[in-house]
Design an enzyme around this catalytic site. Structure first.
Site, short mmCIF file in Angstrom:
data_model
loop_
_atom_site.label_atom_id
_atom_site.label_comp_id
_atom_site.label_asym_id
_atom_site.label_seq_id
_atom_site.Cartn_x
_atom_site.Cartn_y
_atom_site.Cartn_z
N GLU A 157 -11.40 -71.06 142.78
CA GLU A 157 -10.78 -72.36 143.05
C GLU A 157 -11.86 -73.42 143.03
OE1 GLU A 157 -8.81 -72.64 146.84
OE2 GLU A 157 -7.36 -71.05 146.40
N LYS A 201 1.99 -77.50 152.23
CA LYS A 201 0.74 -76.97 152.76
C LYS A 201 0.41 -77.72 154.04
CE LYS A 201 -2.51 -75.30 150.45
NZ LYS A 201 -3.83 -75.32 149.78
N GLU A 256 -4.75 -81.60 151.65
CA GLU A 256 -4.20 -80.28 151.34
C GLU A 256 -2.99 -80.36 150.42
OE1 GLU A 256 -5.05 -77.03 151.94
OE2 GLU A 256 -6.95 -78.02 152.40
N GLU A 299 1.36 -79.70 146.41
CA GLU A 299 2.24 -78.79 147.14
C GLU A 299 2.54 -79.38 148.51
OE1 GLU A 299 0.98 -74.48 146.60
OE2 GLU A 299 -0.58 -75.51 145.48
#
Ligand SMILES: *[C@@H]1O[C@H](CO)[C@@H](O)[C@H](O)[C@H]1NC(C)=O
Ligand SMILES: *[C@@H]1O[C@H](CO)[C@@H](O)[C@H](O)[C@H]1NC(C)=O
Ligand SMILES: *[C@@H]1O[C@H](CO)[C@@H](O)[C@H](O)[C@H]1NC(C)=O
Ligand SMILES: *[C@@H]1O[C@H](CO)[C@@H](O)[C@H](O)[C@H]1NC(C)=O
Ligand SMILES: *[C@@H]1O[C@H](CO)[C@@H](O)[C@H](O)[C@H]1NC(C)=O
Length: 461
Positions: free
Chosen positions: A264, A323, A329, A320
């Protein structure tokens, strides 16, 4: 059609087939507004991603990928690691259920055992540390028993497996995991020719010390060379420093040849008020420069390991919205949930720097001043009420000011009452790690929501 035309068409199709990037993308699904797996894989294919990494072994996704050229990385969930480590039939069953049915049409290339297991510090999490390498061995053994040799087994680790990272030549693994976990892991990775998978985010060290680390250095924007006095090597960017600290840490334990893969990396395109530098301009700059570096031919490598290709998965495909944690985040995506790009990006790294203008950031420095935590406009009233009831029921949170006749009773609206309670709760518990999130119901603001004698508590940054 003449021969030449057919030949040219064939050449064209060949170059198309080859145009897949060696860059991968993380496809996380922690959103309630994301496109279907089918559409998501269409999008990944259009973007010419060469690899996709998922956080489970979702059968729909693995089936859909069987018609694609993308190579695939799948994951054993953390809560199965100890079972797989201790129960040989569990490992075999996992491989039989989650790998075998999809081979060879789905090009599974990596099985990652757990996700950042060594960063989990709860009682249960710490127990899992010692099962990690045995679980990796079990999965590898099960693959071998089934004659599957094309899949490498690894585990993604975060930079917190290192206790020292600066300068890179001082890189050193954490003492509490070094002998019992890292040594057997390095042995395993070396013996099986696998990768050390690292989640590496220059954003985090930069955003924690934005006055000490140059943003240009974090975004690969040349002009800076920092010498490591221990190695005499020169560094032009923060990512290389972070990767080399890992390479030095491994070398100190006797393993100087284990390849690194970046499981990542990325840069957030938005975030909370107290998170500097999280904007579209910086995210695009980081990811575009990253891709250009990682797709170079011959490969650049890092100062300590020049010329070596580093497989790289960008985090992540979508923003997203489910999260938890700070605002960044929920904003690592290359794409909005509706599939449109947050900014233009070319995963093949071929585009020059001419993507068109981006919104310039107003400021990359940390905000200083008061911040309140209020209800998101249009948030669901039932959910707000539940959050309000929950927060007011905490022993240290007094919601007396909201009682009829008291200073914050008017206006009698759930959103206004919730905003008061969110600000109160956040100001009390922020030092204990609370964030202004409340499952997406809350957001930070720098405009003071207090009115009349109703004073909203604030956090001072
Ligand atoms: C694996 O390969 C060996 C030798 O080629 C063969 O004897 C064995 O039956 C194979 N096992 C499986 C599960 O396919
Ligand atoms: C790592 O693997 C290589 C090649 O298999 C081997 O020569 C070397 O001794 C191994 N290193 C360690 C420290 O075990
Ligand atoms: C950052 O810089 C300040 C002074 O500008 C210094 O006091 C501090 O120790 C530095 N922090 C780090 C992590 O280098
Ligand atoms: C309030 O807290 C008490 C004790 O912590 C708990 O038993 C009760 O269920 C809570 N009520 C609500 C509505 O959350
Ligand atoms: C909450 O109250 C308890 C005692 O009821 C106390 O021990 C604790 O420190 C308080 N926490 C905060 C964040 O004020």
């Amino acid at each position: 059609m003449g021969f030449l035309a057919v030949f040219l068409l064939w050449l064209l199709s060949l170059s198309r087939a080859k145009a897949l990037s060696n860059i991968g993308v993380n496809y996380g699904q922690l959103g309630n507004n994301l496109p279907s797996p089918y559409l998501s894989i269409e999008l990944l294919t259009k973007m010419k991603a060469g690899y996709v990494k998922i956080y489970d072994a979702n059968p729909d996704i693995l089936n859909l990928l069987s018609t694609r050229k993308l190579k695939v990385s799948i994951m054993v969930p953390n809560n199965q690691v100890s079972d797989i480590a201790t129960n040989p039939s569990a490992a075999e069953e996992w491989v039989r259920n989650n790998v075998l049915p999809y081979l060879p049409r789905t090009k599974i290339r990596h099985i990652l055992v757990g996700n950042e297991v060594l960063s989990s510090n709860s009682e249960e999490g710490r127990q899992t540390w010692y099962y990690l390498v045995p679980a990796m061995q079990m999965i590898k053994r099960s693959l071998k028993a089934l004659n599957i040799s094309s899949i490498k087994v690894g585990t993604p680790m975060a930079m917190d497996v290192l206790e020292s990272t600066f300068p890179p030549s001082r890189g050193r693994f954490r003492y509490d995991i070094r002998d019992n976990v890292i040594m057997p892991m390095l042995n395993f990775l070396n013996r099986t020719n696998s990768f050390f998978f690292i989640d590496v985010y220059p954003y985090f060290p930069w955003s924690q010390s934005p006055y000490n680390i140059s943003l240009d250095f974090a975004l690969f924007r040349g002009g800076i060379r920092i010498r490591d006095p221990g190695s005499s090597l020169f560094y032009t960017n923060l990512l290389d420093q972070m990767l080399d600290s890992l390479i030095y840490a491994m070398s100190k334990l006797g393993f100087s040849n284990i390849p690194i893969a970046i499981s990542e990396t990325g840069w957030p395109n938005s975030g909370d008020i107290n998170e500097p530098g999280a904007n579209i301009f910086n995210a695009a700059t980081y990811n575009r420069n990253l891709i250009r570096r990682m797709t170079r031919n011959p490969p650049l490598g890092t100062p300590a390991r020049p010329g070596v290709r580093i497989p790289t998965y960008i985090f992540s495909l979508f923003d997203e919205n489910q999260k938890p944690g700070p605002g960044t985040e929920r904003h690592w995506g290359l794409l909005h949930p509706d599939g449109t790009p947050v900014y233009e990006i070319d995963l093949t790294g071929k585009s020059a720097a001419d993507f068109g203008p981006l919104p310039a950031p107003e400021n990359n420095l940390p905000y200083r001043g008061k911040v309140w935590c209020v209800a998101v406009k249009g948030a669901n009233e039932m959910q707000l009420e539940n959050a309000l009831t929950y927060a007011c029921n905490q022993s240290n949170v007094s919601c007396d000011a909201l009682a009829p006749g008291r200073e914050c009773y008017e206006p009698v609206s759930i959103a206004d009452h919730a905003s008061y309670v969110f600000s109160l709760y956040w100001s009390k518990f922020r030092s204990h790690g609370a964030t202004c999130y409340f499952n997406g119901l809350a957001q930070q603001t720098i405009s003071n929501p207090s009115r009349g004698s109703c004073k909203f508590p604030s956090v001072t940054l």
